[in-house]
Design an enzyme around this catalytic site. Structure first.
Site, PDB file in Angstrom:
ATOM      1  CB  SER A  89      -0.725  -0.020   1.307  1.00  0.00           C
ATOM      2  OG  SER A  89      -0.272  -0.054   2.428  1.00  0.00           O
ATOM      3  CG  HIS A 101      -1.310   4.445   4.110  1.00  0.00           C
ATOM      4  ND1 HIS A 101      -2.507   4.007   4.404  1.00  0.00           N
ATOM      5  CD2 HIS A 101      -0.377   3.364   3.664  1.00  0.00           C
ATOM      6  CE1 HIS A 101      -2.360   2.764   4.374  1.00  0.00           C
ATOM      7  NE2 HIS A 101      -1.146   2.500   3.905  1.00  0.00           N
TER       8      HIS A 101
END
Length: 269
Positions: free
Chosen positions: A138, A191
């Site tokens: 991710s 992230h």
């Protein structure tokens, strides 16, 4: 005589899935295979793959620098690996198709893994004095979304949400917040670091890490990579030309390059 009950139709077309998988370029295939291999290795109980390859700030040293490259390939379970593989495949495929296989390898094995990792360690360990580990592809998903957002911002600066005009470049930030709220055990900071590096990529500030085209051509010709490696994307056979540059003719007859990475300059030499 009992008539057999017809099976319900599948929610997807297996033929299209197979066609899509067959068309995946080389580096994208390798990434998916490595993710699968690490997940299979994690099934055994004698050695923890996650503990070995995760990005753990306190564990980074001269002998464990490999963690800066291994953490995107490692996942904590089948569902984690599957979701990340499905998310990263189309983004990575587009990147490789536009930039070439050698460039994709050089960037994702290099700065597109190590720079977000270094930024995460700096904030997590030095500034926040914490030691939260990070794994998963991710990190590349949000990095590529950040780069795509910069590209989209150049042509469509805003999108409408009711009466509000929201800058397009903020869309990965909203996705990051939503994922952090809906999904447990995800790294908001990881992230966010990936998105920031994606912004730098989209703005062209990471072009110093891109190998010069002359070197790529020499390597391809010397090793005959296009002839030897199936699904290899060469410098001359990318979808949209060198780094996605599309020449458009203006009224004066000149050509203006439109860069995939959100800049009017090409990367590399």
């Amino acid at each position: 005589m009992v008539t057999p009950t017809a099976l319900p139709p599948l929610p997807f077309n297996p033929g299209r899935v197979r066609t899509y998988l067959v068309r995946l370029p080389l580096f994208t295939r390798l990434v998916l295979l490595i993710i699968l291999a690490f997940w299979v290795l994690e099934l055994q109980t004698m050695w923890s793959v996650v503990q070995w390859g995760a990005l753990i700030p306190e564990e980074i040293g001269l002998g464990t620098m490999y963690r800066l490259n291994t953490y995107p390939f490692i996942h904590t379970g089948f569902f984690h690996a599957l979701v990340n593989a499905l998310a990263v495949a189309p983004l990575l495929e587009r990147f490789e198709a536009e930039h070439g296989t050698l460039t994709a390898i050089a960037l994702f094995v290099g700065p597109l893994s190590t720079v977000p990792a270094g930024l995460y360690i700096l904030i997590e360990k030095v500034m926040l004095h914490r030691n939260t580990s990070v794994v998963g592809a991710s990190i590349w998903v949000f990095l590529l979304l950040g780069s795509e957002a910069i590209k989209t911002y150049k042509s469509h600066p805003n999108f409408s949400l009711g009466p509000y005009k929201i800058p397009t470049w903020t869309s990965p930030l909203f996705a990051c917040i939503v994922v952090s709220i809906l999904v447990s055990n995800v790294s908001f900071l990881g992230h966010l670091c990936a998105i920031l590096v994606g912004y730098l990529l989209g703005l062209g500030y990471l072009k110093v890490f891109v190998p010069p085209e002359k070197i790529l051509r020499w390597i391809e010709g010397k090793l005959n990579l296009l002839g030897r490696l199936p699904h290899y994307v060469s410098v001359d056979q990318k979808t949209y030309g060198r780094y996605g540059v599309l020449p458009t003719t203006n009224p004066a007859g000149e050509q203006t390059p439109l860069s995939y990475l959100g800049s009017s300059q090409r990367l590399g030499a």
